[in-house]
Design an enzyme around this catalytic site. Structure first.
Site, PDB file in Angstrom:
ATOM      1  N   THR A 145       0.649  -1.570   0.161  1.00  0.00           N
ATOM      2  CA  THR A 145      -0.562  -0.430   0.098  1.00  0.00           C
ATOM      3  C   THR A 145       0.906   1.290  -0.046  1.00  0.00           C
ATOM      4  O   THR A 145       0.163   1.982  -1.162  1.00  0.00           O
ATOM      5  CB  THR A 145      -0.795  -0.271   1.279  1.00  0.00           C
ATOM      6  OG1 THR A 145      -2.088  -1.064   1.404  1.00  0.00           O
ATOM      7  CG2 THR A 145      -1.727   1.421   1.730  1.00  0.00           C
ATOM      8  N   SER A 198       0.961  -7.247  -0.301  1.00  0.00           N
ATOM      9  CA  SER A 198       1.746  -8.493   0.551  1.00  0.00           C
ATOM     10  C   SER A 198       1.341  -9.291   0.500  1.00  0.00           C
ATOM     11  O   SER A 198       1.241 -10.117   1.304  1.00  0.00           O
ATOM     12  CB  SER A 198       2.029  -7.777   1.302  1.00  0.00           C
ATOM     13  OG  SER A 198       0.906  -7.394   2.084  1.00  0.00           O
ATOM     14  N   THR A 239       0.652  -4.053   4.597  1.00  0.00           N
ATOM     15  CA  THR A 239       0.748  -4.156   5.533  1.00  0.00           C
ATOM     16  C   THR A 239       0.431  -5.691   6.418  1.00  0.00           C
ATOM     17  O   THR A 239       0.154  -5.791   7.307  1.00  0.00           O
ATOM     18  CB  THR A 239      -0.293  -2.986   6.239  1.00  0.00           C
ATOM     19  OG1 THR A 239      -1.294  -3.336   5.900  1.00  0.00           O
ATOM     20  CG2 THR A 239       0.177  -1.844   6.650  1.00  0.00           C
ATOM     21  N   ASP A 240      -0.288  -6.574   5.151  1.00  0.00           N
ATOM     22  CA  ASP A 240      -1.040  -7.723   4.901  1.00  0.00           C
ATOM     23  C   ASP A 240      -0.025  -8.579   5.932  1.00  0.00           C
ATOM     24  O   ASP A 240      -1.006  -9.896   6.922  1.00  0.00           O
ATOM     25  CB  ASP A 240      -1.759  -8.337   4.318  1.00  0.00           C
ATOM     26  CG  ASP A 240      -2.944  -7.218   3.539  1.00  0.00           C
ATOM     27  OD1 ASP A 240      -3.051  -6.434   4.889  1.00  0.00           O
ATOM     28  OD2 ASP A 240      -3.396  -7.119   2.982  1.00  0.00           O
TER      29      ASP A 240
END
Length: 311
Positions: A16, A62, A95-96
């Site tokens: 992101t 991610s 972030t995932d």
């Protein structure tokens, strides 16, 4: 004789932080991994005078992180850390799965220089993007004298790779340390150490050298009301090598699910109990399936994969 300031290497993987949307008001309908790491640096004027290098290792969302990318990233980080002039490495990431990549690098490399992962919850085109500040902070952490190990710098806080978890789906301060023990805070560009820099025993790149397609298959199964053994038996039929059971509470498992897991264990499948709780350990008690200790299910999965690779 003038002394050069520390060289920090930035490795981009997408996410992101490198995402864009059609409108600056759109914080969720964006496409991740659109900008190169050089573009991210250009958006942080405060870094213009720093001694930096940037390299693109991958360009993905991610949620799509995979073993082959982990292998490339670990090799790239190791190569940069081996250069005497490099003081630290920053990895831009989504972030995932950031907590998984951080733990993977921690276990494989356990570096004596800082490796700082950072990310963003808002795309680069947002009205107020959080990526530039996070990237700025990550560079400060990577250049901090005495810093070492794999950490995550996010929203002004620095987390140990073993503790960090994504705890919120939307907030810009989405990450927490499982037991609340931050490594440091970044305040107006100054890194204030609160605890110890993470240390560990490196497994080494040889452990992960096998082609990605040949890595052991490890899946996660959750205990919940009404859980039974059908998923476990389906995984057995698919040729699973290991199963992480995300139990309730202290790793507790329903009777039917536990029976199926023990059946799988009797057939040579490695089973480890973790917990679906946000924090807290799973006690290793006599007569129960093996415990993951304080590791979350996703980190337990990585630990089990790395253990199976050593067979």
């Amino acid at each position: 004789m003038q002394t050069l300031e520390p060289l920090i290497v930035i490795l981009g993987t997408g996410g992101t932080i490198a995402g864009t949307a059609r409108s600056s008001c759109d914080g969720v309908g964006y496409t991740a991994a659109q900008l190169r790491v050089d573009d991210l640096l250009a958006a942080v004027p405060a870094l213009a005078g720093r001694r930096l290098e940037a390299h693109q290792v991958a360009q993905l969302d991610s949620k799509d992180m995979d073993i082959a990318t982990w292998q490339r990233l670990a090799i790239a980080v190791d190569e940069q850390l081996a250069r005497p002039e490099v003081a630290g490495v920053v990895v831009t990431h989504g972030t995932d799965t950031l907590e998984e990549t951080a733990y993977f690098l921690h276990r494989v490399l356990a570096p004596n220089k800082p490796v700082v992962l950072t990310a963003a919850m808002r795309p680069a085109t947002a009205l107020v993007p959080d990526g530039p500040q996070n990237l700025f902070d990550a560079v400060q952490v990577a250049a901090k004298p005495g810093a070492a190990g794999v950490v995550v710098a996010f929203a002004g806080r620095v987390h140990d790779a073993t503790q960090v978890r994504k705890a919120h789906s939307y907030r810009v301060d989405a990450f927490e340390s499982a037991d609340g023990a931050l490594v440091a805070r970044v305040e107006e560009g100054a890194v204030r150490l609160l605890g110890r820099w993470p240390a560990g025993e490196a497994l080494g790149l040889a452990r992960i050298a096998a082609p990605a397609g040949s890595w052991p298959r490890v899946d996660i199964v959750m205990n919940h009301a009404g859980a039974d053994g059908r998923i476990v038996r389906a995984l057995l039929a698919a040729g699973v090598d290991g199963i992480v059971a995300a139990g309730t509470g202290n790793g507790t498992l329903g009777v039917d699910l536990e029976h199926a897991l023990r059946e799988a264990e009797s057939r040579g499948v490695r089973i480890v109990r973790s917990t679906r709780c946000d924090a807290g350990p799973v006690m290793d008690l006599p007569g129960l399936l093996p415990s993951a200790g304080v590791l979350s299910p996703v980190k337990t999965r990585i630990e089990l994969i790395l253990a199976l690779l050593a067979r």
